[in-house]
Design a protein around this motif. Structure first.
Motif, PDB file in Angstrom:
ATOM      1  N   ALA A 203       0.813  -1.220   0.000  1.00 14.55           N
ATOM      2  CA  ALA A 203       0.000   0.000   0.000  1.00 14.55           C
ATOM      3  C   ALA A 203       0.841   1.261   0.000  1.00 14.55           C
ATOM      4  CB  ALA A 203      -0.931   0.000   1.215  1.00 14.55           C
ATOM      5  N   PHE A 204       2.095   1.150   0.448  1.00 13.55           N
ATOM      6  CA  PHE A 204       2.964   2.322   0.586  1.00 13.55           C
ATOM      7  C   PHE A 204       3.684   2.673  -0.718  1.00 13.55           C
ATOM      8  CE2 PHE A 204       3.253   3.929   4.899  1.00 13.55           C
ATOM      9  CZ  PHE A 204       4.045   5.056   4.767  1.00 13.55           C
ATOM     10  N   ARG A 205       3.622   1.815  -1.714  1.00 14.96           N
ATOM     11  CA  ARG A 205       4.459   2.017  -2.908  1.00 14.96           C
ATOM     12  C   ARG A 205       4.216   3.349  -3.605  1.00 14.96           C
ATOM     13  NH1 ARG A 205       3.534  -4.154  -5.082  1.00 14.96           N
ATOM     14  NH2 ARG A 205       4.941  -5.181  -3.593  1.00 14.96           N
ATOM     15  N   SER A 206       2.964   3.712  -3.805  1.00 13.48           N
ATOM     16  CA  SER A 206       2.697   4.961  -4.528  1.00 13.48           C
ATOM     17  C   SER A 206       3.124   6.171  -3.714  1.00 13.48           C
ATOM     18  CB  SER A 206       1.216   5.068  -4.894  1.00 13.48           C
ATOM     19  OG  SER A 206       0.415   5.353  -3.760  1.00 13.48           O
ATOM     20  N   VAL A 207       3.003   6.074  -2.380  1.00 15.92           N
ATOM     21  CA  VAL A 207       3.426   7.168  -1.512  1.00 15.92           C
ATOM     22  C   VAL A 207       4.938   7.359  -1.591  1.00 15.92           C
ATOM     23  CG1 VAL A 207       3.682   7.815   0.914  1.00 15.92           C
ATOM     24  CG2 VAL A 207       1.468   7.028   0.069  1.00 15.92           C
ATOM     25  N   LEU A 208       5.679   6.253  -1.623  1.00 19.15           N
ATOM     26  CA  LEU A 208       7.142   6.343  -1.699  1.00 19.15           C
ATOM     27  C   LEU A 208       7.623   6.836  -3.059  1.00 19.15           C
ATOM     28  CD1 LEU A 208       8.178   3.099   0.219  1.00 19.15           C
ATOM     29  CD2 LEU A 208       8.055   5.451   1.077  1.00 19.15           C
ATOM     30  N   ALA A 209       6.742   6.828  -4.049  1.00 18.65           N
ATOM     31  CA  ALA A 209       7.099   7.317  -5.389  1.00 18.65           C
ATOM     32  C   ALA A 209       6.792   8.803  -5.563  1.00 18.65           C
ATOM     33  CB  ALA A 209       6.362   6.510  -6.454  1.00 18.65           C
ATOM     34  N   ASP A 210       6.204   9.431  -4.561  1.00 22.63           N
ATOM     35  CA  ASP A 210       5.841  10.843  -4.658  1.00 22.63           C
ATOM     36  C   ASP A 210       7.061  11.726  -4.904  1.00 22.63           C
ATOM     37  OD1 ASP A 210       3.132  10.553  -4.377  1.00 22.63           O
ATOM     38  OD2 ASP A 210       3.085  11.048  -2.248  1.00 22.63           O
ATOM     39  N   GLN A 211       6.844  12.757  -5.704  1.00 22.31           N
ATOM     40  CA  GLN A 211       7.877  13.761  -5.944  1.00 22.31           C
ATOM     41  C   GLN A 211       7.210  15.128  -5.931  1.00 22.31           C
ATOM     42  OE1 GLN A 211      11.251  13.493  -6.623  1.00 22.31           O
ATOM     43  NE2 GLN A 211      11.314  11.266  -6.373  1.00 22.31           N
ATOM     44  N   VAL A 212       7.738  16.046  -5.135  1.00 20.47           N
ATOM     45  CA  VAL A 212       7.254  17.422  -5.119  1.00 20.47           C
ATOM     46  C   VAL A 212       8.241  18.259  -5.922  1.00 20.47           C
ATOM     47  CG1 VAL A 212       6.684  19.409  -3.688  1.00 20.47           C
ATOM     48  CG2 VAL A 212       6.197  17.092  -2.865  1.00 20.47           C
ATOM     49  N   PRO A 213       7.823  18.880  -7.022  1.00 25.85           N
ATOM     50  CA  PRO A 213       8.740  19.654  -7.859  1.00 25.85           C
ATOM     51  C   PRO A 213       9.504  20.698  -7.047  1.00 25.85           C
ATOM     52  CG  PRO A 213       6.628  19.398  -8.965  1.00 25.85           C
ATOM     53  CD  PRO A 213       6.449  18.862  -7.572  1.00 25.85           C
ATOM     54  N   GLY A 214      10.811  20.689  -7.192  1.00 28.55           N
ATOM     55  CA  GLY A 214      11.658  21.644  -6.492  1.00 28.55           C
ATOM     56  C   GLY A 214      12.039  21.235  -5.094  1.00 28.55           C
ATOM     57  N   ILE A 215      11.447  20.136  -4.600  1.00 27.98           N
ATOM     58  CA  ILE A 215      11.752  19.665  -3.253  1.00 27.98           C
ATOM     59  C   ILE A 215      11.988  18.159  -3.329  1.00 27.98           C
ATOM     60  CG2 ILE A 215      10.988  19.530  -0.840  1.00 27.98           C
ATOM     61  CD1 ILE A 215       9.141  21.891  -1.412  1.00 27.98           C
ATOM     62  N   PRO A 216      13.218  17.750  -3.589  1.00 24.45           N
ATOM     63  CA  PRO A 216      13.503  16.311  -3.715  1.00 24.45           C
ATOM     64  C   PRO A 216      13.379  15.607  -2.372  1.00 24.45           C
ATOM     65  CG  PRO A 216      15.542  17.568  -3.747  1.00 24.45           C
ATOM     66  CD  PRO A 216      14.423  18.576  -3.790  1.00 24.45           C
ATOM     67  N   PRO A 217      13.016  14.333  -2.369  1.00 25.64           N
ATOM     68  CA  PRO A 217      12.902  13.594  -1.109  1.00 25.64           C
ATOM     69  C   PRO A 217      14.265  13.317  -0.495  1.00 25.64           C
ATOM     70  CG  PRO A 217      12.593  12.114  -2.965  1.00 25.64           C
ATOM     71  CD  PRO A 217      12.666  13.499  -3.537  1.00 25.64           C
ATOM     72  N   ALA A 218      14.275  13.067   0.800  1.00 25.36           N
ATOM     73  CA  ALA A 218      15.497  12.658   1.486  1.00 25.36           C
ATOM     74  C   ALA A 218      16.034  11.376   0.853  1.00 25.36           C
ATOM     75  CB  ALA A 218      15.213  12.425   2.965  1.00 25.36           C
ATOM     76  N   PRO A 219      17.357  11.190   0.812  1.00 28.05           N
ATOM     77  CA  PRO A 219      17.941  10.014   0.153  1.00 28.05           C
ATOM     78  C   PRO A 219      17.395   8.685   0.659  1.00 28.05           C
ATOM     79  CG  PRO A 219      19.655  11.615   0.660  1.00 28.05           C
ATOM     80  CD  PRO A 219      18.405  12.115   1.313  1.00 28.05           C
ATOM     81  N   HIS A 220      17.048   8.609   1.940  1.00 23.63           N
ATOM     82  CA  HIS A 220      16.571   7.352   2.524  1.00 23.63           C
ATOM     83  C   HIS A 220      15.066   7.177   2.389  1.00 23.63           C
ATOM     84  CE1 HIS A 220      15.668  10.230   5.754  1.00 23.63           C
ATOM     85  NE2 HIS A 220      14.653   9.412   6.016  1.00 23.63           N
ATOM     86  N   TYR A 221      14.368   8.195   1.873  1.00 28.49           N
ATOM     87  CA  TYR A 221      12.913   8.231   1.957  1.00 28.49           C
ATOM     88  C   TYR A 221      12.239   6.975   1.408  1.00 28.49           C
ATOM     89  CZ  TYR A 221       8.118   9.475   0.776  1.00 28.49           C
ATOM     90  OH  TYR A 221       6.757   9.442   0.631  1.00 28.49           O
ATOM     91  N   ALA A 222      12.666   6.523   0.231  1.00 24.02           N
ATOM     92  CA  ALA A 222      12.021   5.373  -0.415  1.00 24.02           C
ATOM     93  C   ALA A 222      12.679   4.041  -0.065  1.00 24.02           C
ATOM     94  CB  ALA A 222      11.995   5.557  -1.930  1.00 24.02           C
ATOM     95  N   GLN A 223      13.710   4.078   0.745  1.00 20.65           N
ATOM     96  CA  GLN A 223      14.413   2.845   1.111  1.00 20.65           C
ATOM     97  C   GLN A 223      13.652   2.106   2.197  1.00 20.65           C
ATOM     98  OE1 GLN A 223      18.369   3.954   2.265  1.00 20.65           O
ATOM     99  NE2 GLN A 223      18.872   4.843   0.272  1.00 20.65           N
ATOM    100  N   LEU A 224      13.435   0.812   1.991  1.00 22.38           N
ATOM    101  CA  LEU A 224      12.720   0.023   2.981  1.00 22.38           C
ATOM    102  C   LEU A 224      13.596  -0.323   4.169  1.00 22.38           C
ATOM    103  CD1 LEU A 224      10.680  -2.350   0.654  1.00 22.38           C
ATOM    104  CD2 LEU A 224      10.047  -0.107   1.561  1.00 22.38           C
ATOM    105  N   ASP A 225      14.892  -0.429   3.929  1.00 20.95           N
ATOM    106  CA  ASP A 225      15.851  -0.671   5.011  1.00 20.95           C
ATOM    107  C   ASP A 225      16.657   0.584   5.208  1.00 20.95           C
ATOM    108  OD1 ASP A 225      17.507  -1.734   6.883  1.00 20.95           O
ATOM    109  OD2 ASP A 225      18.673  -2.998   5.503  1.00 20.95           O
ATOM    110  N   PHE A 226      16.285   1.393   6.201  1.00 19.70           N
ATOM    111  CA  PHE A 226      16.905   2.713   6.350  1.00 19.70           C
ATOM    112  C   PHE A 226      17.480   2.881   7.751  1.00 19.70           C
ATOM    113  CE2 PHE A 226      12.597   2.929   7.777  1.00 19.70           C
ATOM    114  CZ  PHE A 226      12.575   3.838   8.803  1.00 19.70           C
TER     115      PHE A 226
END
Length: 226
Positions: A203-226
């Motif tokens: 269920a989290f996959r689409s949320v982890l794919a989010d991108q806000v233009p001009g504001i990149p996600p933290a490097p660990h954001y989409a990593q399952l093992d962080f």
């Protein structure tokens, strides 16, 4: 619109209330069309969809539905598997209490001031962030993390021994902050492990794919093992 039309969710990426509904839709395996609703821009029709002027708004079953908690409970009642509300009144009370904790108290003290200042002022071109408000939110999140850790030391999940809407509500708020690296996961291994477990669900996959233009996600954001 007919009841067989693919549901459509009017949302924005870093809204915890929109994410909460998205996570429940994903957990229920309900296919949904996501439509970005930039409600602050001229020409937005958000008031036509919801007189309160708020998102998310879900178009489903031939009607428009608003308010994330009401939407999620509707989804749980109409698509009962997997259940996200427990069986007993006392257990359901605890789920609702924690949902309100996040959607009211946590949002007011942490999510809203941090995201408003660090994200939405930039997106909406509404000036510069107020560092005092950001620092206040970052101080407040520590107390909330300690409280959640205490719950998880006596329970498997936040509201009890089964995954519930409380977990998805909490994860929706924390994931927004995690996008901009504003959660100190080193403060609580217990909470980090809980979040990693929730984050690994399909269920989290689409949320982890989010991108806000001009504001990149933290490097660990989409990593399952962080």
């Amino acid at each position: 619109m007919t009841a067989t039309t693919t549901p459509r969710l009017y949302h924005i990426a870093l809204s915890p209330f929109c994410r909460k509904v998205r996570l429940v839709l994903g957990e229920k395996r309900i296919e949904v069309e996501l439509v970005e609703e930039r409600y602050w821009e001229p020409g937005s029709e958000v008031l036509k969809r919801n007189p309160a002027g708020k998102i998310p708004v879900l178009r489903m079953d031939g009607r428009l539905m608003a308010e994330s908690q009401a939407i999620c409970e509707y989804l749980d009642e109409t698509v009962p598997a997997p259940p996200l509300m427990p069986g007993s009144p006392l257990e359901r009370y605890e789920v609702r209490r924690l949902c309100a904790w996040f959607d009211d108290k946590f949002n007011e003290e942490v999510t809203q001031p941090i995201l408003s200042e660090r994200v939405w002022k930039k997106v909406m071109k509404a000036g510069y962030p107020d560092s005092k408000l950001v620092k206040g939110g970052l101080r407040a999140v520590k107390d909330h993390m300690d409280y959640l850790t205490g719950l998880l030391e006596t329970r498997k999940w936040l509201a009890g021994n089964t995954l519930s809407l409380a977990d998805f509500t909490a994860a929706a708020h924390l994931s927004c902050l995690d996008y901009i690296s504003d959660v100190d996961w080193d403060r609580s291994a217990t909470l980090r492990d809980w979040y990693a477990t929730v984050k690994s669900r399909p269920a989290f996959r689409s949320v982890l794919a989010d991108q806000v233009p001009g504001i990149p996600p933290a490097p660990h954001y989409a990593q399952l093992d962080f």
